[in-house]
Design a protein around this motif. Structure first.
Motif, PDB file in Angstrom:
ATOM      1  N   VAL A  68      27.564  26.782  46.025  1.00  0.00           N
ATOM      2  CA  VAL A  68      28.275  28.282  46.700  1.00  0.00           C
ATOM      3  C   VAL A  68      28.092  29.297  45.330  1.00  0.00           C
ATOM      4  O   VAL A  68      28.028  28.687  44.286  1.00  0.00           O
ATOM      5  N   GLN A  69      27.877  30.731  45.514  1.00  0.00           N
ATOM      6  CA  GLN A  69      28.522  31.389  44.029  1.00  0.00           C
ATOM      7  C   GLN A  69      29.950  32.071  43.720  1.00  0.00           C
ATOM      8  O   GLN A  69      29.796  32.371  43.070  1.00  0.00           O
ATOM      9  N   ARG A 112      31.728  40.488  44.908  1.00  0.00           N
ATOM     10  CA  ARG A 112      32.273  42.022  43.563  1.00  0.00           C
ATOM     11  C   ARG A 112      33.461  41.801  44.352  1.00  0.00           C
ATOM     12  O   ARG A 112      34.198  42.959  44.203  1.00  0.00           O
ATOM     13  N   LEU A 113      34.111  42.103  45.249  1.00  0.00           N
ATOM     14  CA  LEU A 113      35.187  41.526  45.667  1.00  0.00           C
ATOM     15  C   LEU A 113      36.382  41.142  45.170  1.00  0.00           C
ATOM     16  O   LEU A 113      37.179  41.384  44.566  1.00  0.00           O
ATOM     17  N   TRP A 114      35.311  39.106  45.091  1.00  0.00           N
ATOM     18  CA  TRP A 114      37.138  38.691  44.197  1.00  0.00           C
ATOM     19  C   TRP A 114      36.486  37.827  42.649  1.00  0.00           C
ATOM     20  O   TRP A 114      37.390  37.390  42.251  1.00  0.00           O
ATOM     21  N   GLY A 115      34.541  37.903  42.903  1.00  0.00           N
ATOM     22  CA  GLY A 115      34.216  37.480  41.494  1.00  0.00           C
ATOM     23  C   GLY A 115      34.182  35.963  41.958  1.00  0.00           C
ATOM     24  O   GLY A 115      34.072  35.130  42.808  1.00  0.00           O
ATOM     25  N   SER A 162      23.834  34.928  51.784  1.00  0.00           N
ATOM     26  CA  SER A 162      23.955  35.220  51.128  1.00  0.00           C
ATOM     27  C   SER A 162      23.960  36.343  50.270  1.00  0.00           C
ATOM     28  O   SER A 162      24.501  37.128  49.499  1.00  0.00           O
ATOM     29  N   THR A 163      23.733  37.791  51.437  1.00  0.00           N
ATOM     30  CA  THR A 163      24.153  38.839  51.334  1.00  0.00           C
ATOM     31  C   THR A 163      26.310  38.271  51.534  1.00  0.00           C
ATOM     32  O   THR A 163      26.519  39.120  50.814  1.00  0.00           O
ATOM     33  N   GLU A 176      32.654  22.369  47.616  1.00  0.00           N
ATOM     34  CA  GLU A 176      33.436  21.845  45.797  1.00  0.00           C
ATOM     35  C   GLU A 176      31.952  23.013  45.837  1.00  0.00           C
ATOM     36  O   GLU A 176      32.526  23.729  45.108  1.00  0.00           O
ATOM     37  N   ASP A 177      31.508  22.452  44.252  1.00  0.00           N
ATOM     38  CA  ASP A 177      30.102  23.160  43.970  1.00  0.00           C
ATOM     39  C   ASP A 177      28.788  23.599  44.645  1.00  0.00           C
ATOM     40  O   ASP A 177      29.087  24.305  44.815  1.00  0.00           O
ATOM     41  N   SER A 178      29.020  23.200  45.905  1.00  0.00           N
ATOM     42  CA  SER A 178      28.358  22.727  46.808  1.00  0.00           C
ATOM     43  C   SER A 178      29.173  23.571  48.493  1.00  0.00           C
ATOM     44  O   SER A 178      30.174  22.548  48.672  1.00  0.00           O
ATOM     45  N   LEU A 179      28.643  24.100  49.301  1.00  0.00           N
ATOM     46  CA  LEU A 179      29.233  24.138  50.837  1.00  0.00           C
ATOM     47  C   LEU A 179      28.955  23.018  51.182  1.00  0.00           C
ATOM     48  O   LEU A 179      27.686  23.752  51.605  1.00  0.00           O
TER      49      LEU A 179
END
Length: 162
Positions: free
Chosen positions: A100-101, A159-162, A151-152, A127-130
């Motif tokens: 998760v980014q 961009r919206l929420w950081g 990924s898109t 968590e750290d991963s989805l």
């Protein structure tokens, strides 16, 4: 005042997602969909829940439009793919872990919603991963596992929420 406005904005977003999930705007759907936003508003007003939502995220209509278009494209592709699997009887179900980014809670909530609303996938845990249960396991196993188009969507949410 900003806390109440943030709670109203989140409640409205959740209410809209509820109506989209149930694919209807009948009065019982809208009434039950209003209960959770009302709870969020009450919890925020009593300071039991802390909500921080930058106004800049709500003003980026271009990114919101892109998010909903990307989600719609993912849904249409998944409907076609799921239909083929139903007709042919070929599925490869399983649970995959995707890095998760997106770090903000509202961004992760929107990411989970965009996955769960897509046919053939259910977001289970982040968590750290989805962790996602997919009807069709991706054909690209390895450390950089991803779901098609995800990924898109993550890029837009970052961009919206950081």
């Amino acid at each position: 005042m900003a806390r109440v406005c943030g709670a109203i904005a989140v409640g409205t977003l959740l209410w809209g997602m509820w109506a989209l999930l149930w694919r209807g705007a009948d009065w019982p759907i809208l009434a039950w969909g209003a209960i959770f936003p009302a709870i969020v508003l009450a919890a925020s007003a009593t300071r039991r829940v802390s909500l921080s939502f930058p106004a800049s995220a709500w003003l980026r209509w271009d990114l919101w439009l892109l998010f909903f278009v990307l989600t719609g494209v993912r849904v249409m592709a998944a409907v076609a793919s799921t239909s083929v699997c139903i007709l042919t009887g070929r599925t490869r179900p399983g649970i995959v872990a995707v890095p998760v980014q997106v770090r903000s809670e509202i961004g992760q909530l929107l990411l989970l919603w965009s996955i769960t609303v897509t046919p053939g996938t259910i977001a289970l845990l982040v968590e750290d991963s989805l962790y996602v249960h997919a009807l069709h396991l991706p054909s690209n196993p390895g450390p950089k596992l991803t779901l098609p188009g995800l990924s898109t969507v993550e890029w837009v949410l970052k961009r919206l929420w950081g």
